[in-house]
Design an enzyme around this catalytic site. Sequence first.
Site, PDB file in Angstrom:
ATOM      1  N   MET A 137       0.855  -1.198   0.000  1.00  7.92           N
ATOM      2  CA  MET A 137       0.000   0.000   0.000  1.00  7.92           C
ATOM      3  C   MET A 137       0.892   1.250   0.000  1.00  7.92           C
ATOM      4  O   MET A 137       0.458   2.338   0.401  1.00  7.92           O
ATOM      5  CB  MET A 137      -0.929  -0.007   1.210  1.00  7.92           C
ATOM      6  CG  MET A 137      -1.873  -1.216   1.191  1.00  7.92           C
ATOM      7  SD  MET A 137      -3.430  -0.961   2.059  1.00  7.92           S
ATOM      8  CE  MET A 137      -2.835  -0.660   3.706  1.00  7.92           C
ATOM      9  N   GLY A 138       2.150   1.078  -0.411  1.00 11.84           N
ATOM     10  CA  GLY A 138       3.048   2.234  -0.485  1.00 11.84           C
ATOM     11  C   GLY A 138       3.612   2.609   0.863  1.00 11.84           C
ATOM     12  O   GLY A 138       3.627   1.804   1.786  1.00 11.84           O
ATOM     13  N   LEU A 192       6.718   3.020   1.479  1.00 14.97           N
ATOM     14  CA  LEU A 192       7.647   1.886   1.537  1.00 14.97           C
ATOM     15  C   LEU A 192       8.781   2.115   2.524  1.00 14.97           C
ATOM     16  O   LEU A 192       9.332   3.207   2.625  1.00 14.97           O
ATOM     17  CB  LEU A 192       8.227   1.632   0.138  1.00 14.97           C
ATOM     18  CG  LEU A 192       7.182   1.342  -0.951  1.00 14.97           C
ATOM     19  CD1 LEU A 192       7.872   1.090  -2.290  1.00 14.97           C
ATOM     20  CD2 LEU A 192       6.278   0.181  -0.585  1.00 14.97           C
ATOM     21  N   HIS A 212       9.493  -3.572   3.246  1.00 19.77           N
ATOM     22  CA  HIS A 212       9.053  -3.823   1.860  1.00 19.77           C
ATOM     23  C   HIS A 212      10.261  -4.114   0.967  1.00 19.77           C
ATOM     24  O   HIS A 212      10.230  -5.004   0.118  1.00 19.77           O
ATOM     25  CB  HIS A 212       8.350  -2.586   1.281  1.00 19.77           C
ATOM     26  CG  HIS A 212       7.082  -2.199   1.976  1.00 19.77           C
ATOM     27  ND1 HIS A 212       6.960  -1.039   2.710  1.00 19.77           N
ATOM     28  CD2 HIS A 212       5.875  -2.802   2.032  1.00 19.77           C
ATOM     29  CE1 HIS A 212       5.729  -0.943   3.182  1.00 19.77           C
ATOM     30  NE2 HIS A 212       5.050  -2.008   2.799  1.00 19.77           N
ATOM     31  N   GLN A 242      -2.215 -12.239   8.291  1.00 18.39           N
ATOM     32  CA  GLN A 242      -2.445 -11.979   6.864  1.00 18.39           C
ATOM     33  C   GLN A 242      -1.693 -13.020   6.023  1.00 18.39           C
ATOM     34  O   GLN A 242      -2.243 -13.593   5.081  1.00 18.39           O
ATOM     35  CB  GLN A 242      -1.984 -10.567   6.520  1.00 18.39           C
ATOM     36  CG  GLN A 242      -1.943 -10.272   5.031  1.00 18.39           C
ATOM     37  CD  GLN A 242      -1.659  -8.814   4.732  1.00 18.39           C
ATOM     38  OE1 GLN A 242      -2.555  -7.989   4.765  1.00 18.39           O
ATOM     39  NE2 GLN A 242      -0.425  -8.477   4.405  1.00 18.39           N
ATOM     40  N   MET A 299       9.301  -2.602  11.603  1.00 15.18           N
ATOM     41  CA  MET A 299       9.056  -1.541  10.613  1.00 15.18           C
ATOM     42  C   MET A 299       7.618  -1.636  10.116  1.00 15.18           C
ATOM     43  O   MET A 299       7.106  -2.737   9.865  1.00 15.18           O
ATOM     44  CB  MET A 299      10.002  -1.707   9.432  1.00 15.18           C
ATOM     45  CG  MET A 299      11.427  -1.609   9.862  1.00 15.18           C
ATOM     46  SD  MET A 299      12.289  -0.356   8.937  1.00 15.18           S
ATOM     47  CE  MET A 299      13.868  -0.403   9.741  1.00 15.18           C
ATOM     48  N   SER A 337       4.521   1.014   7.903  1.00 17.54           N
ATOM     49  CA  SER A 337       4.209   2.325   7.309  1.00 17.54           C
ATOM     50  C   SER A 337       3.566   3.227   8.356  1.00 17.54           C
ATOM     51  O   SER A 337       3.734   4.444   8.334  1.00 17.54           O
ATOM     52  CB  SER A 337       3.259   2.154   6.129  1.00 17.54           C
ATOM     53  OG  SER A 337       3.850   1.293   5.186  1.00 17.54           O
TER      54      SER A 337
HETATM   55  O1  PAF Z   1      -0.042  -5.718   3.836  1.00 15.23           O
HETATM   56  C1  PAF Z   1      -0.481  -4.828   3.066  1.00 15.23           C
HETATM   57  O2  PAF Z   1       0.177  -3.831   2.786  1.00 15.23           O
HETATM   58  C2  PAF Z   1      -1.872  -4.980   2.485  1.00 15.23           C
HETATM   59  O3  PAF Z   1      -2.734  -5.609   3.386  1.00 15.23           O
HETATM   60  C3  PAF Z   1      -1.880  -5.708   1.130  1.00 15.23           C
HETATM   61  C4  PAF Z   1      -1.409  -7.126   1.246  1.00 15.23           C
HETATM   62  C5  PAF Z   1      -1.009  -4.941   0.139  1.00 15.23           C
HETATM   63  C6  PAF Z   1      -3.315  -5.733   0.562  1.00 15.23           C
HETATM   64  O4  PAF Z   1      -3.831  -4.454   0.370  1.00 15.23           O
END
Ligand code: PAF
Length: 280
Positions: free
Chosen positions: A28-29, A31, A35, A151, A182, A184
């Site tokens: 979701m940016g 970063l 990431h 997740q 870390m 966002s």
């Molecule tokens: O972990 C994330 O940043 C989000 O949940 C994902 C996997 C990009 C889905 O929007």
Amino acid sequence: MKICKTISEFKNWRNSNIHENIGYIPTMGALHKGHLSLVTYSKLHCDKTVVSIFVNELQFSPDEDFEKYPRTLEQDLKKLENHKVDVVFIPTTSEIYKSDFSILINELDLSQKLEGVSRPGFFSGVTTVVSKLFNIIEPSYAFFGEKDIQQLIIIKKLVLDLNFNIQVVGCETIREASGLAMSSRNQYLSDQDKKDASILYETLQLGQNLLKKNETVGETKLQLKSKLQNNKKIKLDYLSIANGTTLEELRDNVKLKNEQVIISAAIFFNDVRLIDNIII
Ligand code: PAF
């Protein structure tokens, strides 16, 4: 580095790279090094690396931070370029969700626990968007951080249950020197709060030590909760010691055996929601 804003643009690139082994990192940016470590894994194992940046409104509840979620596209693109990413996919919301969009992908078991209790609708939003992105990108490998362990577990189940031909790879959590994982959302914290918030990881480490010293789950939880609750900046959302596969909470009288256990917690640190975990 190629930037694709529409599905058809991306599909054009994908069709001309049909035989390549594609590594994919959905984001979701905003970063950070977490990431970028996923990008490094992908670059090591795959022919081409694709990153998507899409702030998925569907996974935010109305009282969450969708509007103020950090959006740092220019810096993000620079970081990805420096890491030699091949393609960045940055669709708009209307590109992903047509106005008459009416199908959701819901996981019915694992998503009802832990984060799912505190954030109803969150995993439905995640599994729906990740399924759509998997269908668009058609990767061979997809890389996710272990920081969002629930997740990761749910996405592995999604891939199994819906027969996606994708290898989901979990990568270790990247931490600040203080131990803070870390994220966002750390951007919402002051420098002092970032240092102080490392108490979350310290608490999980204490839990790991206690369980390894043969302490019961119940006594361990008591000690961890009191460590967190004694800190005035913290409101505890949940603390869990659960089976690493089913995410079922372990009973209080249980001691560590040979099976995988996940100690996880969510806290509000000065109103910023933070999660972290240790996998034993
Ligand atoms: O972990 C994330 O940043 C989000 O949940 C994902 C996997 C990009 C889905 O929007």
